[in-house]
Motif scaffolding. Structure first.
Motif, PDB file in Angstrom:
ATOM      1  N   ASP A  24       0.858  -1.186   0.000  1.00  0.00           N
ATOM      2  CA  ASP A  24       0.000   0.000   0.000  1.00  0.00           C
ATOM      3  C   ASP A  24       0.893   1.234   0.000  1.00  0.00           C
ATOM      4  O   ASP A  24       1.807   1.348   0.823  1.00  0.00           O
ATOM      5  N   TYR A  26       1.076   5.534   0.006  1.00  0.00           N
ATOM      6  CA  TYR A  26       0.292   6.668   0.473  1.00  0.00           C
ATOM      7  C   TYR A  26       0.869   7.969  -0.075  1.00  0.00           C
ATOM      8  O   TYR A  26       2.089   8.148  -0.139  1.00  0.00           O
ATOM      9  N   LYS A 112      -4.526   6.609  -1.193  1.00  0.00           N
ATOM     10  CA  LYS A 112      -3.963   5.298  -0.875  1.00  0.00           C
ATOM     11  C   LYS A 112      -4.089   4.411  -2.104  1.00  0.00           C
ATOM     12  O   LYS A 112      -5.192   4.191  -2.609  1.00  0.00           O
ATOM     13  N   SER A 114      -3.338   0.572  -3.578  1.00  0.00           N
ATOM     14  CA  SER A 114      -3.076  -0.801  -3.145  1.00  0.00           C
ATOM     15  C   SER A 114      -2.636  -1.642  -4.332  1.00  0.00           C
ATOM     16  O   SER A 114      -3.319  -1.670  -5.373  1.00  0.00           O
TER      17      SER A 114
END
Length: 273
Positions: A24, A26, A112, A114
């Motif tokens: 993940d 950010y 975010k 993923s």
């Protein structure tokens, strides 16, 4: 093709892929001159903990047999970000600069992304979310004397974030161009991203900043004076006949109240990656 008829011993287990949290990525998004610009939040960050808090209403309805029912009427989503303070990292510096601000001045966008790591080591973006968020409870350094300075911030969406999942292939590809996969470059892997037309786009990592630019074949041993400059080392002076004994005036201690000083370039400037 018709589904295969199941037998009493057919394996119908549905396997997924358990991924490590670094998959993940950010991003923090300030708006500069009406343009949203993304900054990667990764350097020094050791832990990101998502929190989803439901706002609930409880009531017993006439058709519920006297039992109470819970209805979720709202969701507050936030992320607790902690790690070591990386001074000079623009994303951490940006967040740290908010600690004395209030109101809407604490608001920045947040994203975010993923990723799934494929069997060949490549990455695929499978979902993304973003929205305007508040940045609160900021810790800018501090801690034990012999420990790294700490960093902490709570990032909370101001409203429900916009979520893009694997069904929207075109938008996921757009997001990759806005916020490129950092781990692909870090580990030197490709990004293999499915496209809306059924093809798979292969994006090769940009190694221009991470690949070594030193030619070992042209290396050499440093001379003694060069080595001392590189290491900023000093040695005891060697006394010779050319050494002159200073006169009495030169040996007189300087007046500590009459000292002019200035910061040198070496002492005043510092950089950190």
């Amino acid at each position: 093709m018709a589904d295969k008829e199941l037998t009493p011993t057919t394996n119908v287990d549905f396997k997924g892929k358990i991924t490590e949290n670094f998959h993940d990525e950010y991003w923090v998004g300030p708006v500069i001159s009406n343009i949203l610009q993304w900054l990667y939040l990764g350097d020094g960050i050791t832990n990101v903990t998502p929190k989803y808090t439901d706002k609930k209403k409880t009531a017993a309805y006439m058709d519920g047999g006297g039992n109470e029912q819970v209805t979720v009427t709202g969701v507050t989503s936030s992320y607790d970000v902690t790690g070591d303070r990386s001074k000079g990292n623009p994303t951490q510096d940006l967040i740290a600069g908010l600690k004395y601000k209030t109101g809407s001045s604490r608001n920045l966008y947040f994203r975010k992304n993923s990723y799934m790591e494929n069997a060949d080591g490549s990455f695929t973006l499978v979902s993304s979310e973003f929205g305007l968020a508040s940045y609160s409870d900021i810790d800018d350094g501090g801690g034990a004397t012999d420990d790294n300075g700490g960093f902490k911030v709570t990032i909370q969406y101001l409203s429900t974030p916009k979520v893009t999942d694997a069904k929207d292939l075109q938008q996921l590809d757009n997001i990759l161009h806005q916020t490129p996969c950092q781990n692909a470059t870090i580990v030197g892997a490709n990004v293999e991203q499915p496209q809306a037309d059924g093809k798979i786009a292969i994006y090769k990592p940009d190694m221009s900043e991470t690949a070594g630019s030193v030619d070992v074949n042209s290396s050499k041993a440093a001379l003694l004076d060069e080595a001392r400059k590189i290491a900023n080392s000093v040695t005891s002076p060697v006394l010779t006949d050319d050494n002159v004994e200073p006169d009495a005036a030169a040996k007189k201690p300087a007046d500590p109240t009459n000292v002019n000083s200035e910061a040198t370039g070496d002492g005043a400037n510092a950089s950190a990656k």
